[in-house]
Design a protein around this motif. Structure first.
Motif, mmCIF file in Angstrom:
data_model
loop_
_atom_site.group_PDB
_atom_site.id
_atom_site.type_symbol
_atom_site.label_atom_id
_atom_site.label_comp_id
_atom_site.label_asym_id
_atom_site.label_seq_id
_atom_site.Cartn_x
_atom_site.Cartn_y
_atom_site.Cartn_z
ATOM 1 N N MET A 167 32.680 42.947 27.733
ATOM 2 C CA MET A 167 34.066 43.280 28.055
ATOM 3 C C MET A 167 34.275 44.775 27.870
ATOM 4 O O MET A 167 33.725 45.385 26.952
ATOM 5 C CB MET A 167 35.021 42.500 27.146
ATOM 6 N N ALA A 168 35.065 45.396 28.766
ATOM 7 C CA ALA A 168 35.423 46.796 28.605
ATOM 8 C C ALA A 168 36.467 46.925 27.507
ATOM 9 O O ALA A 168 37.249 46.009 27.262
ATOM 10 C CB ALA A 168 35.963 47.350 29.919
ATOM 11 N N GLU A 169 36.491 48.086 26.862
ATOM 12 C CA GLU A 169 37.484 48.358 25.827
ATOM 13 C C GLU A 169 38.838 48.590 26.492
ATOM 14 O O GLU A 169 38.969 49.421 27.390
ATOM 15 C CB GLU A 169 37.070 49.595 25.038
ATOM 16 N N LEU A 170 39.858 47.838 26.077
ATOM 17 C CA LEU A 170 41.181 47.974 26.681
ATOM 18 C C LEU A 170 41.850 49.275 26.263
ATOM 19 O O LEU A 170 42.592 49.879 27.040
ATOM 20 C CB LEU A 170 42.060 46.775 26.302
ATOM 21 N N GLY A 171 41.602 49.714 25.051
ATOM 22 C CA GLY A 171 42.163 50.975 24.600
ATOM 23 C C GLY A 171 43.577 50.845 24.075
ATOM 24 O O GLY A 171 44.202 49.790 24.118
ATOM 25 N N GLN A 172 44.097 51.945 23.595
ATOM 26 C CA GLN A 172 45.422 52.005 22.990
ATOM 27 C C GLN A 172 46.512 51.976 24.065
ATOM 28 O O GLN A 172 46.368 52.568 25.126
ATOM 29 C CB GLN A 172 45.537 53.295 22.172
ATOM 30 N N ASP A 173 47.605 51.291 23.764
ATOM 31 C CA ASP A 173 48.763 51.339 24.657
ATOM 32 C C ASP A 173 49.309 52.761 24.718
ATOM 33 O O ASP A 173 49.226 53.521 23.745
ATOM 34 C CB ASP A 173 49.877 50.412 24.155
ATOM 35 N N SER A 174 49.888 53.108 25.853
ATOM 36 C CA SER A 174 50.498 54.425 25.972
ATOM 37 C C SER A 174 51.673 54.552 25.009
ATOM 38 O O SER A 174 52.489 53.640 24.886
ATOM 39 C CB SER A 174 50.993 54.663 27.400
ATOM 40 N N PRO A 175 51.808 55.695 24.318
ATOM 41 C CA PRO A 175 52.955 55.893 23.428
ATOM 42 C C PRO A 175 54.213 56.328 24.172
ATOM 43 O O PRO A 175 55.277 56.437 23.567
ATOM 44 C CB PRO A 175 52.462 57.012 22.504
ATOM 45 N N MET A 176 54.093 56.565 25.485
ATOM 46 C CA MET A 176 55.230 57.087 26.242
ATOM 47 C C MET A 176 56.059 55.946 26.829
ATOM 48 O O MET A 176 55.508 55.020 27.436
ATOM 49 C CB MET A 176 54.740 58.007 27.359
ATOM 50 N N PRO A 177 57.380 55.967 26.643
ATOM 51 C CA PRO A 177 58.211 54.886 27.179
ATOM 52 C C PRO A 177 58.089 54.796 28.700
ATOM 53 O O PRO A 177 58.026 55.811 29.395
ATOM 54 C CB PRO A 177 59.635 55.285 26.758
ATOM 55 N N SER A 178 58.052 53.570 29.202
ATOM 56 C CA SER A 178 57.800 53.318 30.630
ATOM 57 C C SER A 178 59.084 53.429 31.450
ATOM 58 O O SER A 178 59.572 52.445 32.023
ATOM 59 C CB SER A 178 57.174 51.930 30.803
ATOM 60 N N VAL A 179 59.629 54.644 31.503
ATOM 61 C CA VAL A 179 60.869 54.869 32.247
ATOM 62 C C VAL A 179 60.605 55.290 33.686
ATOM 63 O O VAL A 179 61.543 55.404 34.485
ATOM 64 C CB VAL A 179 61.744 55.931 31.549
ATOM 65 N N GLN A 180 59.340 55.521 34.031
ATOM 66 C CA GLN A 180 59.006 55.910 35.392
ATOM 67 C C GLN A 180 59.257 54.746 36.349
ATOM 68 O O GLN A 180 58.952 53.591 36.037
ATOM 69 C CB GLN A 180 57.527 56.303 35.471
ATOM 70 N N PRO A 181 59.802 55.018 37.558
ATOM 71 C CA PRO A 181 60.018 53.936 38.525
ATOM 72 C C PRO A 181 58.694 53.345 38.991
ATOM 73 O O PRO A 181 57.672 54.033 39.051
ATOM 74 C CB PRO A 181 60.762 54.634 39.673
ATOM 75 N N LEU A 182 58.728 52.048 39.304
ATOM 76 C CA LEU A 182 57.540 51.389 39.832
ATOM 77 C C LEU A 182 57.203 51.952 41.204
ATOM 78 O O LEU A 182 58.097 52.234 42.015
ATOM 79 C CB LEU A 182 57.778 49.881 39.944
ATOM 80 N N LEU A 183 55.913 52.106 41.473
ATOM 81 C CA LEU A 183 55.470 52.598 42.774
ATOM 82 C C LEU A 183 55.269 51.409 43.696
ATOM 83 O O LEU A 183 54.343 50.617 43.536
ATOM 84 C CB LEU A 183 54.161 53.377 42.619
ATOM 85 N N GLU A 184 56.156 51.250 44.656
ATOM 86 C CA GLU A 184 56.072 50.144 45.594
ATOM 87 C C GLU A 184 56.329 50.655 47.010
ATOM 88 O O GLU A 184 57.103 51.593 47.202
ATOM 89 C CB GLU A 184 57.105 49.066 45.271
ATOM 90 N N PRO A 185 55.699 50.021 48.016
ATOM 91 C CA PRO A 185 55.988 50.412 49.393
ATOM 92 C C PRO A 185 57.391 49.959 49.781
ATOM 93 O O PRO A 185 57.967 49.071 49.137
ATOM 94 C CB PRO A 185 54.930 49.652 50.198
ATOM 95 N N PRO A 186 57.972 50.541 50.822
ATOM 96 C CA PRO A 186 59.277 50.055 51.281
ATOM 97 C C PRO A 186 59.154 48.635 51.818
ATOM 98 O O PRO A 186 58.108 48.241 52.331
ATOM 99 C CB PRO A 186 59.642 51.042 52.402
ATOM 100 N N TYR A 187 60.217 47.874 51.687
ATOM 101 C CA TYR A 187 60.214 46.496 52.146
ATOM 102 C C TYR A 187 60.837 46.445 53.543
ATOM 103 O O TYR A 187 62.005 46.794 53.724
ATOM 104 C CB TYR A 187 61.025 45.604 51.201
ATOM 105 N N THR A 188 60.075 46.013 54.530
ATOM 106 C CA THR A 188 60.599 45.857 55.884
ATOM 107 C C THR A 188 60.194 44.497 56.415
ATOM 108 O O THR A 188 59.104 43.996 56.113
ATOM 109 C CB THR A 188 60.059 46.946 56.822
ATOM 110 N N VAL A 189 61.075 43.887 57.207
ATOM 111 C CA VAL A 189 60.784 42.573 57.780
ATOM 112 C C VAL A 189 60.872 42.665 59.293
ATOM 113 O O VAL A 189 61.743 43.323 59.848
ATOM 114 C CB VAL A 189 61.755 41.494 57.250
ATOM 115 N N GLY A 190 59.936 42.000 59.954
ATOM 116 C CA GLY A 190 59.912 41.995 61.407
ATOM 117 C C GLY A 190 60.650 40.801 61.976
ATOM 118 O O GLY A 190 61.373 40.085 61.271
ATOM 119 N N GLU A 191 60.447 40.568 63.259
ATOM 120 C CA GLU A 191 61.119 39.461 63.938
ATOM 121 C C GLU A 191 60.562 38.123 63.455
ATOM 122 O O GLU A 191 59.401 38.002 63.079
ATOM 123 C CB GLU A 191 60.936 39.590 65.449
#
Length: 661
Positions: free
Chosen positions: A1-25
């Motif tokens: 197993m790979a080492e998971l490492g320490q959690d980030s100490p920085m609060p997760s206030v950054q917006p999630l990176l997601e593509p725009p949502y579009t729907v077709g016909e």
């Protein structure tokens, strides 16, 4: 197993990176209306998990095995409750894609994710915040003598409790898994659940579900209605026929049973069957591209022999993964899933679609009938609140803190008999918040009257963890708890829930400025770490408001105060390059210790910054020397793009090709 490492100490206030949502016909109004509704701004208060490496070593994990004469199932409670292995003993076949090692990649909401088995995702679109974290786990013994593996946790994103009960009756050819979600809140919350099963993919693998048409998506955020058996000139229900990565959400009619099968050339393979509430069914393929293959090798490295490919079949609450389902206040939802070998006739499974579906439906009924699913759901309902008999693994202490928080705020909670969050599960992460609650016990404030200071109470002394909730904010801003640390945490909480409007961002920036301007001789002065994080928060707020110069200046100051903070360095360099100031990124890495400068992510950002400043030769030198970025993000093709930019005319090395299109 790979080492998971320490959690980030920085609060997760950054917006999630997601593509725009579009729907077709052809997309139903219900689906179109739900697209985008219920999305979260960020995953706060969960910390990011992004410190893992790609070096593996023998690692001991707790496993729970359910076994009878037909089936052997192995669960990993310490890694999100993953069902890691499911073996059909009659054929000796492993029905799930699994491997001899666990490697992490940047695919989950908190970054760290690993491939294989069946995972359970709750909260919002993406791989769950608990993907790589322990769940509370115990054995429950029912009055009928059935042993049940119970795993549960408090989801901090939606503030609900979920539990997963797994059992294997005597002589049963399927493992049953009952999922229950309870909403203790006095408001409706957007809910998301998908159970994702990784299945072996061979040239003869076919995925079958009782629907011809699907809602197909690729990696630009669009969705169209298609016939999956005639998609871009090929039958996409054979994963190998897909030229690129894609999702297919089968449009199963309401009256049809909920099932999906992945059958190999012998007809064997996983059947994923459920009660009606688990409505959606999906096929995910990586695609037959160099990048698609590279991703699979990245996540499931080949030790010897031929590379092992996989696809995924999935089941969810909504029709597609673009949607959330409204869960009313006080609601409790439960459904049952069943997993076993479909054992199809290979000729019929490979035949015309309608014939394959009809045959699949009959074999699924033979494997686990509708009556058997209904009986399992009834059993699960009777067993759901039975107290655990034997504890196996402890999850996080956040559920225990939530129980105490709600008691303090006189808010409703659940009957925790079946899913106890015991005080002994509290850890150092929760201790400062527990002390804040204790120091305010019995204090009732009247309107316009300051509360009496309780004897012995102390100002808030700070915490290395983060929480969310307006009642926490009220405690932090109460005069009796006032301190620089309280002001800092309040600023972070406001930042996490703020919109992207200019007004909200100005409020956030002012809060951070007030924190940073506080007196160093205060009763509880701002700690050096909190000062750095306040500078970082101010930097993000200014950048989001369009003040590039001011935001990058704050990042530079923060990095100077804490030169060995890997998370801060990576974020500051990324922001500098993205904001058009590659020179600052190079300055930041020049000030960093060698141990950080050698990290794969930092070396890539350095090469990118060199290219942006016109020094393509230096950038090419870094790339040709070879870099490995453990947390390369799914869907990002940055290594290939940079190579083509600085090494024109030269073939892109296979190890840099991650394109999913």
């Amino acid at each position: 197993m790979a080492e998971l490492g320490q959690d980030s100490p920085m609060p997760s206030v950054q917006p999630l990176l997601e593509p725009p949502y579009t729907v077709g016909e052809g997309i139903p109004a219900e689906v179109a209306a739900g697209v985008g509704w219920g999305k979260v701004k960020n995953i706060y208060p969960y910390p990011m998990q992004e410190s893992y490496s790609r070096e593996v070593s023998p690692t001991e994990l707790t496993a729970v095995v359910l076994e009878n004469e037909h089936v052997r199932a192995l669960f990993l409670p310490q890694l999100g409750g993953r069902l890691w292995e499911l073996t059909d003993k009659a054929t000796g076949k492993e029905l799930l894609h699994t491997q001899d090692r666990i490697m992490f990649g940047n695919l989950a909401l908190r970054n760290a994710w690993f491939a294989g088995g069946i995972e359970y995702n709750i909260g919002t679109r993406g791989h769950s915040p608990t993907s790589s974290s322990p769940l509370h786990s115990a054995i429950v013994r029912t009055p009928e003598g059935q042993e049940v593996l119970r795993m549960w946790e408090f989801d901090r994103l939606r503030e609900v409790v979920f539990q997963i009960d797994a059992w294997l009756p005597e002589n049963s050819p399927v493992v049953f898994v009952a999922v229950r979600i309870q909403n203790p809140n006095d408001k409706t919350v957007p809910m998301y659940w998908w159970s994702n099963a990784a299945v072996p993919q061979t040239p003869a693998t076919r995925v079958i579900a009782p629907a011809r048409e699907s809602y197909a998506t690729d990696y630009d955020g669009s969705m169209t209605r298609v016939d999956a058996t005639h998609f871009h000139g090929a039958d996409a229900t054979w994963p190998i026929n897909n030229a690129q990565a894609a999702d297919f959400f089968f449009d199963i009619a309401p009256q049809e049973r909920r099932w999906e099968v992945a059958a190999d050339g012998s007809g064997d393979g996983l059947a994923l069957v459920s009660s009606a509430q688990l409505r959606g069914r999906k096929l995910f393929v990586w695609g037959e591209t160099v990048g698609g293959h590279r991703w699979q090798e990245w996540l499931t490295p080949t030790v010897s022999g031929e590379p092992r490919r996989y696809a995924e079949i999935q089941a969810g609450l909504a029709q597609t993964q673009f949607e959330h389902v409204p869960m009313p206040a006080g609601a409790s939802w439960q459904w049952v899933e069943a997993y076993g070998n479909a054992a199809l006739d290979p000729a019929l499974a490979a035949g015309p679609w309608d014939d394959a579906v009809a045959h699949g439906a009959q074999r699924v009924e033979d494997l686990v009938s509708e009556a058997a699913i209904a009986e399992a759901l009834s059993d699960a309902g009777r067993w759901a609140d039975l107290a655990p008999t034997e504890m196996v693994v402890a999850g996080s202490g956040w559920g225990a803190l939530e129980v105490l928080r709600r008691r303090h705020a006189t808010m409703d909670w659940l009957d925790g008999t079946g899913t106890p969050f015991a005080p002994e599960t509290l850890t150092a992460d929760q201790q400062p918040w527990l002390e804040l609650l204790k120091s305010n016990e019995g204090i009732v404030e009247k309107p316009f009257e300051p509360a009496a200071v309780k004897a012995g109470s102390q100002p808030f002394g700070g915490a290395g963890s983060f929480v969310r909730g307006l009642d926490w904010e009220d405690l932090l801003t109460a005069s009796r708890n006032a301190s620089a640390e309280a002001a800092f945490h309040h600023a972070v909480m406001v930042h996490a829930r703020a919109s992207s409007s200019a007004g909200d961002l100005a409020v956030v920036a002012d809060l951070y400025r007030t924190v940073l301007a506080g007196s160093p001789t205060a009763a509880v002065p701002l700690s050096p770490r909190s000062r750095v994080l306040a500078l970082r928060g101010l930097a993000l707020a200014l950048l989001a408001a369009g003040d590039i110069t001011g935001g990058l200046a704050q990042f530079s100051t923060a990095c100077a105060l804490e030169v060995d903070n890997r998370w801060l360095l990576v974020e500051a360099m990324t922001m500098a390059v993205d904001s058009g100031n590659a020179e600052l990124a190079l300055e930041l890495v020049s000030r960093a210790p060698q141990s950080l400068a050698e990290l794969g992510r930092v070396k890539f950002l350095q090469a990118l910054a060199l290219a942006r400043t016109g020094d393509s030769a230096a950038a090419a030198e870094i790339l040709k020397a070879g870099i490995e970025v453990p947390d390369l993000r799914e869907g990002v093709n940055s290594l290939t793009e940079l190579w083509r930019e600085v090494c024109p005319g030269e073939d892109v090395p296979a190890e840099y090709q991650f394109s999913m299109q």
